[in-house]
Design a protein around this motif. Structure first.
Motif, PDB file in Angstrom:
ATOM      1  N   LYS A 128       9.875  13.625   1.146  1.00  0.00           N
ATOM      2  CA  LYS A 128       9.465  14.755   2.000  1.00  0.00           C
ATOM      3  C   LYS A 128       7.963  15.043   1.897  1.00  0.00           C
ATOM      4  O   LYS A 128       7.539  16.192   1.866  1.00  0.00           O
ATOM      5  CB  LYS A 128      10.295  15.983   1.700  1.00  0.00           C
ATOM      6  N   VAL A 129       7.182  13.983   1.830  1.00  0.00           N
ATOM      7  CA  VAL A 129       5.731  14.100   1.831  1.00  0.00           C
ATOM      8  C   VAL A 129       5.285  14.074   3.287  1.00  0.00           C
ATOM      9  O   VAL A 129       5.623  13.156   4.031  1.00  0.00           O
ATOM     10  CB  VAL A 129       5.065  12.949   1.052  1.00  0.00           C
ATOM     11  N   LYS A 130       4.540  15.092   3.698  1.00  0.00           N
ATOM     12  CA  LYS A 130       4.077  15.182   5.079  1.00  0.00           C
ATOM     13  C   LYS A 130       2.961  14.164   5.309  1.00  0.00           C
ATOM     14  O   LYS A 130       2.000  14.113   4.549  1.00  0.00           O
ATOM     15  CB  LYS A 130       3.565  16.593   5.375  1.00  0.00           C
ATOM     16  N   LEU A 131       3.108  13.383   6.358  1.00  0.00           N
ATOM     17  CA  LEU A 131       2.103  12.374   6.687  1.00  0.00           C
ATOM     18  C   LEU A 131       1.310  12.821   7.908  1.00  0.00           C
ATOM     19  O   LEU A 131       1.880  13.107   8.954  1.00  0.00           O
ATOM     20  CB  LEU A 131       2.773  11.030   6.986  1.00  0.00           C
ATOM     21  N   THR A 181       2.253  16.701  -1.659  1.00  0.00           N
ATOM     22  CA  THR A 181       3.148  17.112  -0.576  1.00  0.00           C
ATOM     23  C   THR A 181       2.600  16.747   0.799  1.00  0.00           C
ATOM     24  O   THR A 181       3.295  16.875   1.794  1.00  0.00           O
ATOM     25  CB  THR A 181       3.384  18.633  -0.613  1.00  0.00           C
ATOM     26  N   ARG A 182       1.351  16.306   0.844  1.00  0.00           N
ATOM     27  CA  ARG A 182       0.718  15.970   2.117  1.00  0.00           C
ATOM     28  C   ARG A 182      -0.247  14.808   1.914  1.00  0.00           C
ATOM     29  O   ARG A 182      -0.984  14.772   0.935  1.00  0.00           O
ATOM     30  CB  ARG A 182      -0.033  17.181   2.655  1.00  0.00           C
ATOM     31  N   ASN A 210       0.852  -1.202   0.000  1.00  0.00           N
ATOM     32  CA  ASN A 210       0.000   0.000   0.000  1.00  0.00           C
ATOM     33  C   ASN A 210       0.880   1.242   0.000  1.00  0.00           C
ATOM     34  O   ASN A 210       0.655   2.182  -0.767  1.00  0.00           O
ATOM     35  CB  ASN A 210      -0.891   0.071   1.239  1.00  0.00           C
ATOM     36  N   ALA A 211       1.888   1.243   0.878  1.00  0.00           N
ATOM     37  CA  ALA A 211       2.763   2.410   1.007  1.00  0.00           C
ATOM     38  C   ALA A 211       3.591   2.637  -0.256  1.00  0.00           C
ATOM     39  O   ALA A 211       3.783   3.781  -0.684  1.00  0.00           O
ATOM     40  CB  ALA A 211       3.677   2.240   2.222  1.00  0.00           C
ATOM     41  N   LYS A 212       4.079   1.583  -0.858  1.00  0.00           N
ATOM     42  CA  LYS A 212       4.882   1.718  -2.077  1.00  0.00           C
ATOM     43  C   LYS A 212       4.047   2.292  -3.229  1.00  0.00           C
ATOM     44  O   LYS A 212       4.512   3.154  -3.965  1.00  0.00           O
ATOM     45  CB  LYS A 212       5.482   0.371  -2.482  1.00  0.00           C
ATOM     46  N   TRP A 213       2.821   1.787  -3.383  1.00  0.00           N
ATOM     47  CA  TRP A 213       1.950   2.299  -4.438  1.00  0.00           C
ATOM     48  C   TRP A 213       1.586   3.755  -4.170  1.00  0.00           C
ATOM     49  O   TRP A 213       1.530   4.568  -5.094  1.00  0.00           O
ATOM     50  CB  TRP A 213       0.697   1.437  -4.584  1.00  0.00           C
ATOM     51  N   LEU A 214       1.328   4.092  -2.909  1.00  0.00           N
ATOM     52  CA  LEU A 214       1.025   5.479  -2.570  1.00  0.00           C
ATOM     53  C   LEU A 214       2.216   6.382  -2.888  1.00  0.00           C
ATOM     54  O   LEU A 214       2.043   7.471  -3.452  1.00  0.00           O
ATOM     55  CB  LEU A 214       0.653   5.619  -1.094  1.00  0.00           C
ATOM     56  N   LEU A 215       3.407   5.948  -2.543  1.00  0.00           N
ATOM     57  CA  LEU A 215       4.601   6.731  -2.854  1.00  0.00           C
ATOM     58  C   LEU A 215       4.710   6.981  -4.352  1.00  0.00           C
ATOM     59  O   LEU A 215       5.011   8.105  -4.785  1.00  0.00           O
ATOM     60  CB  LEU A 215       5.850   6.014  -2.340  1.00  0.00           C
ATOM     61  N   ASP A 216       4.447   5.974  -5.145  1.00  0.00           N
ATOM     62  CA  ASP A 216       4.486   6.128  -6.604  1.00  0.00           C
ATOM     63  C   ASP A 216       3.493   7.202  -7.058  1.00  0.00           C
ATOM     64  O   ASP A 216       3.844   8.083  -7.842  1.00  0.00           O
ATOM     65  CB  ASP A 216       4.177   4.782  -7.272  1.00  0.00           C
ATOM     66  N   HIS A 217       2.266   7.142  -6.551  1.00  0.00           N
ATOM     67  CA  HIS A 217       1.252   8.145  -6.912  1.00  0.00           C
ATOM     68  C   HIS A 217       1.651   9.533  -6.410  1.00  0.00           C
ATOM     69  O   HIS A 217       1.457  10.525  -7.115  1.00  0.00           O
ATOM     70  CB  HIS A 217      -0.116   7.763  -6.353  1.00  0.00           C
ATOM     71  N   ALA A 218       2.192   9.604  -5.208  1.00  0.00           N
ATOM     72  CA  ALA A 218       2.600  10.892  -4.640  1.00  0.00           C
ATOM     73  C   ALA A 218       3.679  11.541  -5.506  1.00  0.00           C
ATOM     74  O   ALA A 218       3.624  12.742  -5.798  1.00  0.00           O
ATOM     75  CB  ALA A 218       3.092  10.707  -3.206  1.00  0.00           C
ATOM     76  N   LYS A 219       4.652  10.757  -5.933  1.00  0.00           N
ATOM     77  CA  LYS A 219       5.720  11.293  -6.781  1.00  0.00           C
ATOM     78  C   LYS A 219       5.177  11.753  -8.128  1.00  0.00           C
ATOM     79  O   LYS A 219       5.489  12.838  -8.594  1.00  0.00           O
ATOM     80  CB  LYS A 219       6.824  10.248  -6.992  1.00  0.00           C
ATOM     81  N   ARG A 220       4.357  10.919  -8.759  1.00  0.00           N
ATOM     82  CA  ARG A 220       3.822  11.252 -10.082  1.00  0.00           C
ATOM     83  C   ARG A 220       2.897  12.470 -10.057  1.00  0.00           C
ATOM     84  O   ARG A 220       2.816  13.205 -11.037  1.00  0.00           O
ATOM     85  CB  ARG A 220       3.082  10.064 -10.682  1.00  0.00           C
TER      86      ARG A 220
END
Length: 159
Positions: A105-108, A79-80, A65-75
């Protein structure tokens, strides 16, 4: 349920802000917009449209879940992120997601909700409570001190 929390959170932010993206994962490979729309109450579905939703269907566990979210966040230049999950799952999920998002550096932010199939104060007296609590604790230990898939050793050892 997550749609309601997302909507309430959005209502409390800047009223002029654009509708934020609702990113959902962990609902299974078969999930789709139509099945999701039946689960969201009317006021929320009036604001929430498919263009505001990312329905991730590839992951099979919290680390994925976290890896896929990171991919979407980068694309998407996010930032939050607001992580919404049950209280018993938040300790481990928060650790996993914070480690995944940290390099970008995405705020969680986190928001726990009550959904346990047992009373938290009585978890020791309920077979389901014992199973869920012990399983979650073991998974947290494995990620924190073990060999979490795909995350660096330094990420696990620096909470």
């Amino acid at each position: 349920f997550a749609g309601d929390l997302w909507y309430r959170y959005w209502e409390q932010t800047d009223p002029g802000a654009a509708v934020p993206t609702l990113y959902l994962s962990g609902m299974g490979h078969q999930s789709n917009w139509q099945s999701l729309s039946y689960q969201i109450r009317r006021g929320v579905i009036d604001v929430l449209t498919p263009k505001n939703v990312v329905l991730e269907t590839e992951s099979t566990n919290t680390e994925e879940n976290a890896k896929w979210l990171l991919d979407h966040a980068k694309r998407n230049g996010w930032t939050r992120v607001l992580l919404i999950t049950s209280r018993y799952h938040m300790k481990r999920a928060g650790l996993i997601f914070s480690k995944a998002l940290q390099p970008e550096k995405v705020k969680l932010e986190t928001l726990s909700y009550y959904q346990e199939p047992f009373e938290p104060s009585e978890w020791r007296t309920d077979v389901t409570g014992i199973r869920v609590t012990i399983t979650e604790y073991i998974k947290w230990l494995v990620f924190r001190y073990g060999v979490g898939a795909g995350f660096s050793e330094s990420a696990r050892n620096n909470p």
